[in-house]
Design a protein around this motif. Sequence first.
Motif, short mmCIF file in Angstrom:
data_model
loop_
_atom_site.label_atom_id
_atom_site.label_comp_id
_atom_site.label_asym_id
_atom_site.label_seq_id
_atom_site.Cartn_x
_atom_site.Cartn_y
_atom_site.Cartn_z
N ARG A 1 2.26 1.70 -3.45
CA ARG A 1 1.20 2.15 -4.36
C ARG A 1 0.90 3.64 -4.14
O ARG A 1 0.56 4.36 -5.09
CB ARG A 1 -0.05 1.31 -4.15
N LEU B 1 6.70 -1.07 -6.80
CA LEU B 1 5.54 -1.90 -6.47
C LEU B 1 5.80 -3.39 -6.69
O LEU B 1 5.46 -4.21 -5.82
CB LEU B 1 4.32 -1.44 -7.26
N ASP C 1 10.79 4.46 -7.49
CA ASP C 1 9.38 4.77 -7.38
C ASP C 1 8.91 5.53 -8.61
O ASP C 1 7.85 5.24 -9.18
CB ASP C 1 9.12 5.59 -6.12
N GLU D 1 0.82 -1.21 0.00
CA GLU D 1 0.00 0.00 0.00
C GLU D 1 0.85 1.26 0.00
O GLU D 1 0.53 2.25 -0.67
CB GLU D 1 -0.94 -0.01 1.21
N GLU E 1 5.45 -6.31 -3.74
CA GLU E 1 4.54 -7.46 -3.80
C GLU E 1 5.24 -8.79 -3.53
O GLU E 1 4.59 -9.79 -3.18
CB GLU E 1 3.85 -7.48 -5.17
#
Length: 232
Positions: A131, A184, A178, A128, A188
């Motif tokens: 993201r 991301l 980023d 999160e 994950e």
Amino acid sequence: MDSMGHLKQRNLVTARERLRDQVANALRAALISGELRPGEVYSAPGLAADFGISATPVREAMLDMAREGLVEPVRNKGFRVTEVNERDLDQYTEIRLLIEVPTVRGLVGTAAREELEALRPVAVEIVEAARAHDLIGYLEADRRFHLTLLGLAGNERLVETVGDLRKRSRLYGLTGLDERGELLPSAEEHLELLDLMLAGDADGSEACMTRHLGKIRSLWAAEATVPDQRHA
């Protein structure tokens, strides 16, 4: 001095130490995110003005960081942020691979299922934060995930060693990663690792951890080849 005087003095010392630690954590975060730039010299009074506090806790925090190798004192000027070169990053990654990969493999089948599941909210927090482009939140959650996971092996010195390596490498180039959308997928992988460990897949967990640390190093290398437009 009476007992009340001793208590007040101890409370004062505790509050001062807490402020120093808070400042050190804020400075580490600024260093990791690129706000404090490698090779640049920063004065304790100048940073203290930014924080709105006295220079003493800032100076103490910078001395703590100097002992960690993050900055180095510059006589009559302040502290220079230590520059991390490619050789340093290679060596830090090599040591982390030697420590973390076999440790994670050893935890498969030995760590309690509830201990691993307790890390899932942290893994979700990492994703999160990535993201949301929250680099400080990402770093804090990432640190908690990795060090808590390693802590399940019961070796405190091992956790301290990896914690120190993480500080020294500072997840170099995080801002650039980023901006290029490469953070991301790395985030994950924490969820993937947990799922593999919970499934009892030692080979898969080892491969995932190796890939995860290797990817971070390859991303560092990619970042090093990207021109810094801010100084153009």
